[in-house]
Scaffold this motif. Sequence first.
Motif, mmCIF file in Angstrom:
data_model
loop_
_atom_site.group_PDB
_atom_site.id
_atom_site.type_symbol
_atom_site.label_atom_id
_atom_site.label_comp_id
_atom_site.label_asym_id
_atom_site.label_seq_id
_atom_site.Cartn_x
_atom_site.Cartn_y
_atom_site.Cartn_z
ATOM 1 N N ASN A 175 0.570 -1.289 -0.098
ATOM 2 C CA ASN A 175 0.297 0.042 0.108
ATOM 3 C C ASN A 175 0.575 1.097 -0.318
ATOM 4 O OD1 ASN A 175 -3.050 -1.204 0.011
ATOM 5 N ND2 ASN A 175 -1.793 -2.220 1.230
ATOM 6 N N LEU A 176 2.061 1.583 -0.252
ATOM 7 C CA LEU A 176 2.863 2.003 -0.705
ATOM 8 C C LEU A 176 4.005 2.375 -1.926
ATOM 9 C CD1 LEU A 176 5.614 1.505 2.424
ATOM 10 C CD2 LEU A 176 3.264 2.806 2.914
ATOM 11 N N LEU A 177 3.533 3.955 -1.950
ATOM 12 C CA LEU A 177 4.043 4.649 -3.453
ATOM 13 C C LEU A 177 5.261 4.839 -3.171
ATOM 14 C CD1 LEU A 177 0.805 5.910 -5.019
ATOM 15 C CD2 LEU A 177 2.210 3.778 -5.896
ATOM 16 N N GLY A 178 5.771 5.579 -1.754
ATOM 17 C CA GLY A 178 6.896 6.677 -2.244
ATOM 18 C C GLY A 178 7.347 6.656 -0.331
ATOM 19 N N LEU A 204 12.065 0.749 -2.415
ATOM 20 C CA LEU A 204 11.073 0.443 -1.378
ATOM 21 C C LEU A 204 10.812 -0.751 -0.719
ATOM 22 C CD1 LEU A 204 8.288 3.045 -1.062
ATOM 23 C CD2 LEU A 204 7.205 1.510 -2.671
ATOM 24 N N GLY A 205 10.817 -1.854 -1.242
ATOM 25 C CA GLY A 205 10.014 -2.970 -1.268
ATOM 26 C C GLY A 205 10.985 -3.487 -0.288
ATOM 27 N N LEU A 206 12.801 -2.989 -0.249
ATOM 28 C CA LEU A 206 13.390 -3.582 0.437
ATOM 29 C C LEU A 206 13.810 -2.360 1.812
ATOM 30 C CD1 LEU A 206 16.188 -5.453 1.206
ATOM 31 C CD2 LEU A 206 17.452 -3.551 0.151
ATOM 32 N N LEU A 207 13.467 -1.101 1.874
ATOM 33 C CA LEU A 207 12.991 -0.941 3.606
ATOM 34 C C LEU A 207 11.816 -0.445 3.850
ATOM 35 C CD1 LEU A 207 14.549 3.032 0.890
ATOM 36 C CD2 LEU A 207 15.169 2.026 3.155
ATOM 37 N N LEU B 156 13.934 -7.813 -3.414
ATOM 38 C CA LEU B 156 14.963 -7.126 -3.709
ATOM 39 C C LEU B 156 15.024 -7.949 -4.898
ATOM 40 C CD1 LEU B 156 17.660 -5.435 -3.916
ATOM 41 C CD2 LEU B 156 18.622 -7.021 -2.464
ATOM 42 N N LEU B 157 15.396 -9.049 -4.379
ATOM 43 C CA LEU B 157 15.629 -10.039 -6.427
ATOM 44 C C LEU B 157 14.569 -9.760 -7.448
ATOM 45 C CD1 LEU B 157 16.765 -12.833 -3.751
ATOM 46 C CD2 LEU B 157 17.811 -11.337 -5.620
ATOM 47 N N THR B 158 13.194 -9.400 -6.593
ATOM 48 C CA THR B 158 12.337 -9.678 -7.591
ATOM 49 C C THR B 158 12.396 -8.222 -8.762
ATOM 50 O OG1 THR B 158 10.439 -10.445 -6.042
ATOM 51 C CG2 THR B 158 9.685 -9.312 -8.447
ATOM 52 N N GLY B 159 12.133 -7.867 -9.912
ATOM 53 C CA GLY B 159 12.689 -7.020 -10.308
ATOM 54 C C GLY B 159 14.368 -6.406 -10.742
ATOM 55 N N SER B 160 15.058 -7.436 -10.183
ATOM 56 C CA SER B 160 16.806 -6.460 -10.412
ATOM 57 C C SER B 160 17.360 -7.384 -11.316
ATOM 58 C CB SER B 160 17.499 -7.847 -9.288
ATOM 59 O OG SER B 160 17.397 -9.030 -8.723
ATOM 60 N N TYR B 161 16.543 -8.196 -12.326
ATOM 61 C CA TYR B 161 16.822 -8.963 -14.255
ATOM 62 C C TYR B 161 18.591 -9.275 -13.157
ATOM 63 C CZ TYR B 161 13.186 -5.805 -15.928
ATOM 64 O OH TYR B 161 12.492 -5.543 -16.394
#
Lengths: 483, 396
Positions: A175-178, A204-207, B156-161
């Motif tokens: 539910n986040l964009l930025g 964004l996903g890692l943080l 991190l891995l998803t979308g990291s090509y």
Amino acid sequence: MIRQPGSKPEVMGRRIHILAGLRALLPETGLITEPNLLKPYETDGLSAYRQVPLAVALPETTEQVAAVLKYCHQNGVRVVPRGAGTSLSGGALPMEDSVVVGMMRMNQILDIDYPDRCAVVQAGVTNIGITNAVSENGFFYAPDPSSQLACMIGGNVNMNSGGAHCLKYGVTANNLLGLKIVTIDGDIIDIGGAHLDAAGYDWLGLLTGSEGMLAIVTEVTVRILRGPEGARAMLAAFGSNEIAGAAVDAIISSGIIPVALEFMDRPAIHACEAFAHAGYPLDAEAMLIIEVEGSAEEQDRLLGQLSAICQRFDPLSLKVSQSPEESLAIWKGRKGAFGAVGRISPDYLCMDGTIPTSQLPHVLRRIQEMSDSYGLKVANIFHAGDGNLHPLIMFDANDPSSFHKAEEFGADILKLCVEVGGCLTGEHGVGVEKRDLMQVQFHAHELQQQREIKSAFDPDWLLNPSKVFPLLEPEAAGLPQAA
Amino acid sequence: MISEDSILATVADAVRAREPLLIQGNGTKSGMLRPVQAARTLSTAGLSGINLYAPKELIISAWAGTPLPEIEAALAASGQHLIAEPPDLSSLLGKTGKPQTLGGITASNLSGPRRVAWGAMRDHVMGVRAVTGRAEIIRSGGRVLKNVTGLDLCKLLTGSYGTLGVITEVTLKVLPAPDATGTLVLPGLDAAAGTAALSAALGSPFGVSGAAWLPQDAAARVPGLAGIGGPLTLIRIEDFAPSVLYRIGRLKDQYALPGAITLDTAQSRSVWADVRDAKPLAAGADDAVWRVSVRPSAGPGVLNALRASGTVGFLDWGGGLVWLAGPADTATHAAVEAAARAAGGVWTLLRAPDTLRGAVSVVPDEAAPMARITRAVKAAMDPGGILNPGRLYAGL
């Protein structure tokens, strides 16, 4: 007891100098150093652990956060980010030589954009504050952790908080964009924005869920959603955990995804009923709260189908709410669960593991056996759709041995979650609470890989160190980590 | 058939030899982003098969080389589907005669029209196994739907090509496939009016799961829309049949536009599969193709601004995804960059000759402080720089 790292003598020795340096960077009332005023910051929702920090900084702008972090970096001072302090895993527990950066003064909603369905808010805005700001237009912010009245969005991002409605709406990460973040170098970085897909790596996903170890979040762009036409709940009571579990399977298999699917076991039902008088069936071994959304006709149809499914499992009782008031009553007990257990037992640990839902009967049986052998009562509340289990272990804080037993009991439950294919934490985070259990779920080299990623953001391990990862000796001794 | 251990061994050899590897599945997306210079190729295509499918737990787990159609078929047999509706872009990227793989769609994080409501591929990756450039097998996430244990390396891995690790296994959240699909087609609205209509639909309580705008030429390329004429605004509802009927009806009343028509389930599925796979995009054989991600209300502006550069395109995700095709030259690419940047969004150069995609920023360059972290994370995952070097950023 969970071990905390030692203080850095060079920081403690320069305490006065460091505090003066920080004071110069913040507004007049923006730095707390007096012992009695620091006291409220010594703990969070995991109140068994306490440590007064060196100081608390209360920045009002991203630039002030950047100045504080840059200064702490230059002076080797550890930093503990803090929102409302509602973490149940000790995520905001200070160290003696740390500066807590409290985000509560950054509590402004900066922008609401209905056509693009997003809002930009500062990290110290409460979870419910976002929904309140958009509800007049029928919108809401979806993740709804139990602490939503108090908890702040910055903390939600750092813990990737969930809630009772994740099955349909996802967790914080979805539910986040930025984000606007500040690194330990004091650099201000914008991640993402109002658009859906970022290019490049998914920072964004890692943080999200990084527990304050990578950066401090100062602003968040969230997705806001239009609410459904309506929602209604039903309650179904069953003769055993196994039967209720089978009913959950049958519901999911039917193709209906309820917006919420909550499971309570007998002790939880009794505790909540005594507290909330919600009309819960006291003869039941297990109970489901099922909520659906849509127009009145859609609700009728779905609740009818769900009732028919539940009927196949010989329910002891089945109550379909006929009004918003009745739905509220059904939820009242569940939402008051923590308070309810608190009445039976002044002290309890709220655990948070996830299991494959098929393992529920087995896991509840094993938890009961452990409860008997530890001599501690436990009540189980379970987000049944997504497998997130919350055992509440009751103990007596005045008896240290009772607390230690409760901790061991909790650890045994979490080990069991991993053993059956689940994980240590579904939505509360690792914090200090589960730090030393990480080796149960991960191999040493996997933890090392995660540590290396932290080092990429924070080479000197100043941002919320001694959380999430089992302590390594150099860190325990208060020395910087080798990358 | 190969094993995960053999992939590990190949990576370990490459690490020792300091020889870069081109990482791919069936190579269906090798035309995307920057070309990779590598002496050897490591394909996961031979590591195939579904390892776990628990429909009642909404979880499927498969080796990275598993063909995506095989996964979709297994799910369909149990009445379920992939939530992000990943596209098959072979009509743009060239047919290799082989299907795309689970690993490929995960490593590229490509999502279809449903992304606007239900999230991207990355939102549904619950677990990953990967071989890092340290020649180690690591796991992140797991096989449960809610998991915040440790750093989220799945994302991190998803979308990291393939630049941070060779994904070997992916576990996805899946959902019941909807009983029925309906589409409300609003003819005659220009891009701005169409996007406004899409915003209103997405901001309605009716659970819109697809929102696209096609200019006349693009609409004419979709067989399911043939004969309607004019630019078309498409609004999709997926749900139980009575709900689709009800919700489409309510939306139709809301707009009260003359000429609005509705498509039934079969028509809708065909039309949205075409939108998903970018079939409306009139990309000439020599054209470059871009995807631009912006705030939805900015989509029409990007589309219109770039028409002067000779591009054509259409809008998905309520206006937030701009598909573009146009001359494969640096001037047009610079115009795309400028338009995306001006709208506060990002671009991905999806297809171009090697000379162009090797020479420009295929995705936006990061600001200096972020780029420093990017290099450090790359070094943490792939210290020797052997995994797909240069795929995303030159010199990385």
